[in-house]
Design a protein around this motif. Structure first.
Motif, mmCIF file in Angstrom:
data_model
loop_
_atom_site.group_PDB
_atom_site.id
_atom_site.type_symbol
_atom_site.label_atom_id
_atom_site.label_comp_id
_atom_site.label_asym_id
_atom_site.label_seq_id
_atom_site.Cartn_x
_atom_site.Cartn_y
_atom_site.Cartn_z
ATOM 1 N N ALA A 33 33.064 -5.236 2.371
ATOM 2 C CA ALA A 33 34.462 -5.318 2.770
ATOM 3 C C ALA A 33 35.254 -4.217 2.074
ATOM 4 O O ALA A 33 34.841 -3.678 1.046
ATOM 5 C CB ALA A 33 35.034 -6.680 2.402
ATOM 6 N N SER A 52 37.061 -7.422 6.517
ATOM 7 C CA SER A 52 35.643 -7.713 6.366
ATOM 8 C C SER A 52 34.790 -6.567 6.889
ATOM 9 O O SER A 52 35.287 -5.631 7.508
ATOM 10 C CB SER A 52 35.296 -8.995 7.127
ATOM 11 O OG SER A 52 35.515 -8.808 8.520
ATOM 12 N N TRP A 53 33.492 -6.651 6.648
ATOM 13 C CA TRP A 53 32.572 -5.601 7.084
ATOM 14 C C TRP A 53 32.634 -5.402 8.602
ATOM 15 O O TRP A 53 32.655 -4.283 9.077
ATOM 16 C CB TRP A 53 31.156 -5.958 6.663
ATOM 17 C CG TRP A 53 30.109 -5.131 7.349
ATOM 18 C CD1 TRP A 53 29.198 -5.544 8.270
ATOM 19 C CD2 TRP A 53 29.887 -3.726 7.189
ATOM 20 N NE1 TRP A 53 28.417 -4.490 8.689
ATOM 21 C CE2 TRP A 53 28.826 -3.354 8.042
ATOM 22 C CE3 TRP A 53 30.497 -2.728 6.397
ATOM 23 C CZ2 TRP A 53 28.343 -2.058 8.121
ATOM 24 C CZ3 TRP A 53 30.015 -1.435 6.489
ATOM 25 C CH2 TRP A 53 28.957 -1.108 7.336
ATOM 26 N N ILE A 57 37.726 -10.178 10.160
ATOM 27 C CA ILE A 57 38.547 -10.989 9.256
ATOM 28 C C ILE A 57 39.437 -10.050 8.448
ATOM 29 O O ILE A 57 38.958 -9.084 7.859
ATOM 30 C CB ILE A 57 37.676 -11.807 8.287
ATOM 31 C CG1 ILE A 57 36.711 -12.712 9.057
ATOM 32 C CG2 ILE A 57 38.554 -12.655 7.363
ATOM 33 C CD1 ILE A 57 35.695 -13.405 8.178
ATOM 34 N N THR A 58 40.729 -10.344 8.452
ATOM 35 C CA THR A 58 41.677 -9.533 7.700
ATOM 36 C C THR A 58 42.585 -10.429 6.860
ATOM 37 O O THR A 58 42.836 -11.581 7.214
ATOM 38 C CB THR A 58 42.558 -8.678 8.623
ATOM 39 O OG1 THR A 58 43.223 -9.532 9.570
ATOM 40 C CG2 THR A 58 41.730 -7.651 9.371
ATOM 41 N N SER A 103 28.914 -7.756 -0.239
ATOM 42 C CA SER A 103 30.161 -8.550 -0.274
ATOM 43 C C SER A 103 30.952 -8.206 0.978
ATOM 44 O O SER A 103 31.767 -7.290 0.978
ATOM 45 C CB SER A 103 30.965 -8.244 -1.538
ATOM 46 O OG SER A 103 30.248 -8.608 -2.695
ATOM 47 N N VAL A 104 30.693 -8.950 2.037
ATOM 48 C CA VAL A 104 31.201 -8.552 3.346
ATOM 49 C C VAL A 104 32.542 -9.169 3.697
ATOM 50 O O VAL A 104 33.182 -8.769 4.670
ATOM 51 C CB VAL A 104 30.178 -8.880 4.451
ATOM 52 C CG1 VAL A 104 28.881 -8.126 4.220
ATOM 53 C CG2 VAL A 104 29.931 -10.394 4.519
ATOM 54 N N TYR A 105 32.984 -10.133 2.896
ATOM 55 C CA TYR A 105 34.261 -10.786 3.197
ATOM 56 C C TYR A 105 35.387 -10.169 2.384
ATOM 57 O O TYR A 105 35.181 -9.733 1.255
ATOM 58 C CB TYR A 105 34.161 -12.287 2.923
ATOM 59 C CG TYR A 105 33.204 -12.974 3.858
ATOM 60 C CD1 TYR A 105 31.951 -13.392 3.435
ATOM 61 C CD2 TYR A 105 33.545 -13.172 5.189
ATOM 62 C CE1 TYR A 105 31.064 -14.005 4.301
ATOM 63 C CE2 TYR A 105 32.659 -13.779 6.065
ATOM 64 C CZ TYR A 105 31.423 -14.184 5.619
ATOM 65 O OH TYR A 105 30.547 -14.782 6.483
ATOM 66 N N PRO A 106 36.607 -10.164 2.958
ATOM 67 C CA PRO A 106 37.729 -9.542 2.248
ATOM 68 C C PRO A 106 38.128 -10.339 1.020
ATOM 69 O O PRO A 106 37.895 -11.541 0.940
ATOM 70 C CB PRO A 106 38.845 -9.531 3.293
ATOM 71 C CG PRO A 106 38.478 -10.597 4.258
ATOM 72 C CD PRO A 106 36.989 -10.649 4.296
#
Length: 126
Positions: A33, A52-53, A57-58, A103-106
């Motif tokens: 992310a 997110s990657w 998701i923002t 770590s793909v989530y914001p």
């Protein structure tokens, strides 16, 4: 570790728009992310937005929600921050940041980001 280079800052009048870009290099085969932070003179660095990657998701700071839009184009290893209806209080150095690989989530905390760019100045006059 990924290297990040921001561009697109400048001096604009209140109400104008700017688009910041952040180009990533070095770890482009990893998934992570990314986010934008800013720091005004005499103030601490603060969260602006993160994505997110996949881009699906923002997260946004309340102060920019509805005016700023974060997006990314992984094919170009680039993340963007579209800033509309700029206000003098948006004046700051804007930093791009990337999380650790995997770590793909914001996230909203600076401590959750591993790599940082050198920043680009945004100045909004009244």
């Amino acid at each position: 570790q990924v290297q990040l280079v921001e561009s697109g800052g400048g001096l604009v009048q209140a109400g104008a728009s700017l688009r910041l870009s952040c180009a990533a290099s070095g770890r482009t085969d990893s998934t992570y992310a990314m986010g934008w932070f800013r720091q005004a003179p005499g103030k601490e660095r603060e969260f602006v937005a993160a994505v997110s990657w996949t881009g699906g998701i923002t997260n946004y700071a309340d102060s920019v929600k509805g005016r700023f839009t974060i997006s990314r184009l992984n094919a170009k290893n680039t993340v963007y921050l579209q800033m509309n209806s700029l206000k003098p209080e948006d004046t700051a150095v804007y930093y791009c940041a990337a999380r650790n690989s995997g770590s793909v989530y914001p996230a909203r905390s600076a401590s959750d980001f591993r790599s940082w760019g050198q920043g680009t100045q945004v100045t909004v006059s009244s």
